[in-house]
Scaffold this motif. Structure first.
Motif, PDB file in Angstrom:
ATOM      1  N   ILE A 175       1.968   6.682  -6.881  1.00 11.77           N
ATOM      2  CA  ILE A 175       0.903   7.580  -7.342  1.00 11.77           C
ATOM      3  C   ILE A 175       1.244   9.027  -7.013  1.00 11.77           C
ATOM      4  O   ILE A 175       1.092   9.915  -7.854  1.00 11.77           O
ATOM      5  CB  ILE A 175      -0.458   7.172  -6.728  1.00 11.77           C
ATOM      6  N   VAL A 176       1.716   9.268  -5.797  1.00  8.21           N
ATOM      7  CA  VAL A 176       2.099  10.627  -5.398  1.00  8.21           C
ATOM      8  C   VAL A 176       3.208  11.135  -6.313  1.00  8.21           C
ATOM      9  O   VAL A 176       3.170  12.275  -6.772  1.00  8.21           O
ATOM     10  CB  VAL A 176       2.541  10.672  -3.919  1.00  8.21           C
ATOM     11  N   TYR A 177       4.188  10.292  -6.589  1.00  7.87           N
ATOM     12  CA  TYR A 177       5.294  10.714  -7.458  1.00  7.87           C
ATOM     13  C   TYR A 177       4.779  11.116  -8.838  1.00  7.87           C
ATOM     14  O   TYR A 177       5.180  12.144  -9.378  1.00  7.87           O
ATOM     15  CB  TYR A 177       6.344   9.602  -7.600  1.00  7.87           C
TER      16      TYR A 177
ATOM     17  N   LYS B 170      11.375  11.321   1.119  1.00  9.04           N
ATOM     18  CA  LYS B 170      12.511  10.482   0.712  1.00  9.04           C
ATOM     19  C   LYS B 170      12.142   9.591  -0.475  1.00  9.04           C
ATOM     20  O   LYS B 170      12.945   9.403  -1.385  1.00  9.04           O
ATOM     21  CB  LYS B 170      12.990   9.626   1.886  1.00  9.04           C
ATOM     22  N   ALA B 171      10.933   9.055  -0.473  1.00  6.19           N
ATOM     23  CA  ALA B 171      10.489   8.210  -1.580  1.00  6.19           C
ATOM     24  C   ALA B 171      10.424   9.003  -2.877  1.00  6.19           C
ATOM     25  O   ALA B 171      10.863   8.518  -3.937  1.00  6.19           O
ATOM     26  CB  ALA B 171       9.131   7.592  -1.265  1.00  6.19           C
ATOM     27  N   ILE B 172       9.900  10.231  -2.815  1.00  7.24           N
ATOM     28  CA  ILE B 172       9.826  11.084  -4.013  1.00  7.24           C
ATOM     29  C   ILE B 172      11.234  11.396  -4.514  1.00  7.24           C
ATOM     30  O   ILE B 172      11.515  11.304  -5.711  1.00  7.24           O
ATOM     31  CB  ILE B 172       9.037  12.369  -3.723  1.00  7.24           C
TER      32      ILE B 172
ATOM     33  N   ARG C  20       0.836  -1.210   0.000  1.00  8.34           N
ATOM     34  CA  ARG C  20       0.000   0.000   0.000  1.00  8.34           C
ATOM     35  C   ARG C  20       0.867   1.255   0.000  1.00  8.34           C
ATOM     36  O   ARG C  20       0.638   2.179  -0.759  1.00  8.34           O
ATOM     37  CB  ARG C  20      -0.954  -0.013   1.195  1.00  8.34           C
ATOM     38  N   MET C  21       1.912   1.257   0.843  1.00  2.03           N
ATOM     39  CA  MET C  21       2.793   2.422   0.899  1.00  2.03           C
ATOM     40  C   MET C  21       3.552   2.602  -0.419  1.00  2.03           C
ATOM     41  O   MET C  21       3.683   3.723  -0.906  1.00  2.03           O
ATOM     42  CB  MET C  21       3.776   2.330   2.056  1.00  2.03           C
TER      43      MET C  21
END
Length: 101
Positions: free
Chosen positions: A41-43, A70-72, A34-35
């Protein structure tokens, strides 16, 4: 807070630039998947507007804020799109462009 005293409601007519909101539902049950899906999707949403518009991403907690940022960043580095986060007509963009040549 009592609505008649101390509660202020500012509708869009008070804003010089209108806000756009998007709500995206995720049906994945497993937390890790999910994360990862939410971050992807956010990216994609961020990269569509990166360097053109300001944006605010709301998450559930301070910890989620750090993880999402950090993920972006990591996705942008992996996809070699980090330069898209700087306005095209900015001095920083020109300097980075010259340095990369």
């Amino acid at each position: 807070v009592k609505p008649e005293k101390g509660l202020f409601f500012f509708e869009n007519s008070y804003r010089p630039v209108p806000l756009e909101q998007q709500y995206i539902g995720i049906t994945e049950k497993k937390a890790v998947k999910r994360m990862l899906l939410m971050n992807e999707i956010v990216y994609e949403k961020v990269i569509d507007r990166a360097g053109k518009y300001q944006m605010i991403i709301f998450v559930h907690s301070r910890r989620e804020t750090i993880k999402t940022a950090k993920a972006i960043k990591e996705m942008a580095l992996t996809k070699d799109e980090l330069g898209k986060f700087i306005k095209e007509d900015s001095d920083s963009h020109v300097i980075l462009q010259n340095e990369s040549e």
